[in-house]
Design an enzyme around this catalytic site. Structure first.
Site, PDB file in Angstrom:
ATOM      1  N   ASP A 111       0.446  -0.929   0.453  1.00 30.66           N
ATOM      2  CA  ASP A 111       0.540   0.309  -0.331  1.00 30.66           C
ATOM      3  C   ASP A 111       1.137   1.093   0.198  1.00 30.66           C
ATOM      4  OD1 ASP A 111      -1.892  -1.347   0.654  1.00 30.66           O
ATOM      5  OD2 ASP A 111      -2.851  -1.316   1.933  1.00 30.66           O
ATOM      6  N   HIS A 155      -2.928   5.928  -1.217  1.00 30.90           N
ATOM      7  CA  HIS A 155      -4.792   4.868  -1.415  1.00 30.90           C
ATOM      8  C   HIS A 155      -4.691   5.475  -0.271  1.00 30.90           C
ATOM      9  CE1 HIS A 155      -6.965   1.712  -0.593  1.00 30.90           C
ATOM     10  NE2 HIS A 155      -5.995   0.814   0.328  1.00 30.90           N
ATOM     11  N   HIS A 173      -4.140   2.331   7.961  1.00 28.26           N
ATOM     12  CA  HIS A 173      -4.113   3.291   6.372  1.00 28.26           C
ATOM     13  C   HIS A 173      -3.963   4.791   7.246  1.00 28.26           C
ATOM     14  CE1 HIS A 173      -5.673  -0.660   5.769  1.00 28.26           C
ATOM     15  NE2 HIS A 173      -5.606  -0.101   3.926  1.00 28.26           N
TER      16      HIS A 173
HETATM   17  C1  23J Z   1      -9.996   0.338   0.817  1.00 26.37           C
HETATM   18  C2  23J Z   1     -10.952   0.326   1.965  1.00 26.37           C
HETATM   19  C3  23J Z   1     -10.457  -0.265   3.072  1.00 26.37           C
HETATM   20  C4  23J Z   1      -9.927  -0.732   2.869  1.00 26.37           C
HETATM   21  C5  23J Z   1      -8.793  -1.467   2.301  1.00 26.37           C
HETATM   22  C6  23J Z   1      -9.422  -0.685   0.944  1.00 26.37           C
HETATM   23  C7  23J Z   1      -7.453  -2.581   2.252  1.00 26.37           C
HETATM   24  O1  23J Z   1      -7.302  -3.311   2.972  1.00 26.37           O
HETATM   25  C8  23J Z   1      -6.535  -2.593   1.411  1.00 26.37           C
HETATM   26  O2  23J Z   1      -6.355  -3.412   0.551  1.00 26.37           O
HETATM   27  O3  23J Z   1      -5.949  -1.442   0.895  1.00 26.37           O
HETATM   28  S1  23J Z   1      -9.227  -1.407   4.992  1.00 26.37           S
HETATM   29 MN    MN Z   2      -4.648  -3.007   0.407  1.00 23.10          MN
END
Ligand code: 23J
Ligand code: MN
Length: 258
Positions: free
Chosen positions: A75, A79, A207
């Site tokens: 990631d 992102h 994140h």
């Molecule tokens: C998009 C929204 C929430 C999450 C994620 C992606 C991931 O876990 C990811 O793969 O980056 S939690």
């Molecule tokens: Mn991811």
């Protein structure tokens, strides 16, 4: 001998071994499932272009497709909304020296076996450091849960209220980013955040905090039980996708024989 000549000799002689932390890209490997109002992650797909046949008499090859976040993957800061303006925040822009770093493995396998929603806390990190030493700057911190040994529905572990899987607390990630200056954080689960991470503050704290600070994530790692707590070196270089938010990749650990 130079450092690299010493490394090459140790690789050739077996004193340094290479451990593959990657799951096989396979259409059956689970991808994250978000609430239905959101866009969804695509599984891995592979179609045959030719198989030493009329479509190509001397060659076999496939066309493949997937999400940037399918299987064992990296990631990048862009992102997440917190990292949208981070300089060099897309996979094609990240300086390549960031793709290699020392590894600290925090073993949470007992805790995760007892509690599907286990959250790594600052106290756990500090207890790990009391045994293994302080996490050095620019390290990859990997959270071992043995989740990679799960198969089928047990991997996402979906309940009526969403997925249940372990992950870090916001406070633990803040400690690792602000006070330990880590390069990134990696997990065996489908996300760097816990399954119920949407309900933490901030939502999806790993994140939000990692990417807002220009740090990286690794998810769906395997074989963390084969790594020592300290001393391994990680090689994790994502594909050079223009503006990419992440990428499937081969994650390798160099481990020195004790
Ligand atoms: C998009 C929204 C929430 C999450 C994620 C992606 C991931 O876990 C990811 O793969 O980056 S939690
Ligand atoms: Mn991811």
């Amino acid at each position: 001998m130079s450092v690299l000549a010493t490394l090459a000799a140790a690789l050739a002689g077996g004193q340094v071994r290479v451990i593959d932390l990657t799951h096989t890209l396979d259409p059956d490997f689970p991808v994250i499932i978000l609430p239905p109002e959101f866009g969804q992650c695509a599984r891995f797909r592979m179609e045959e272009v030719s198989h030493y046949d009329h479509r190509g008499p001397a060659w076999k090859w496939h066309n493949i497709s997937m999400s940037e976040h399918t299987g064992t993957h990296f990631d990048a800061p862009v992102h997440w909304i917190s990292g949208r303006d981070v300089p060099q925040g897309a996979v094609d822009e990240i300086p390549p020296d960031r793709f290699i770093g020392p590894v600290c493995v925090i073993d949470c396998s007992d805790e995760a076996a007892r509690d599907d929603d286990f959250l790594l806390t600052p106290a756990h990190v500090e207890a790990w450091e009391a045994r293994h030493g302080r996490i050095p700057p620019r390290a990859w911190v990997l959270m071992r849960t043995d989740w990679s040994k799960r198969r089928g529905a047990a991997y996402l572990n979906m309940g009526k209220d969403g997925p249940h899987s372990p992950g870090p607390s916001a406070e633990a990630i803040r400690l690792l980013v602000d006070d330990r200056d880590i390069l990134g954080f990696g997990t065996e689960t489908v996300g760097t955040d816990a399954g119920q991470g949407a309900h933490l503050s901030p939502p999806y704290p790993a994140h939000y905090i990692l990417h807002g600070a220009g740090r990286y994530g690794l998810q769906c790692l395997a074989n963390l039980d084969r790594l020592p707590p300290t001393g391994a070196v990680l090689v994790a270089a994502p594909l050079k996708i223009k503006g990419g938010t992440g990428s499937p990749l081969r994650v390798l650990a160099l481990v020195e024989d004790a």
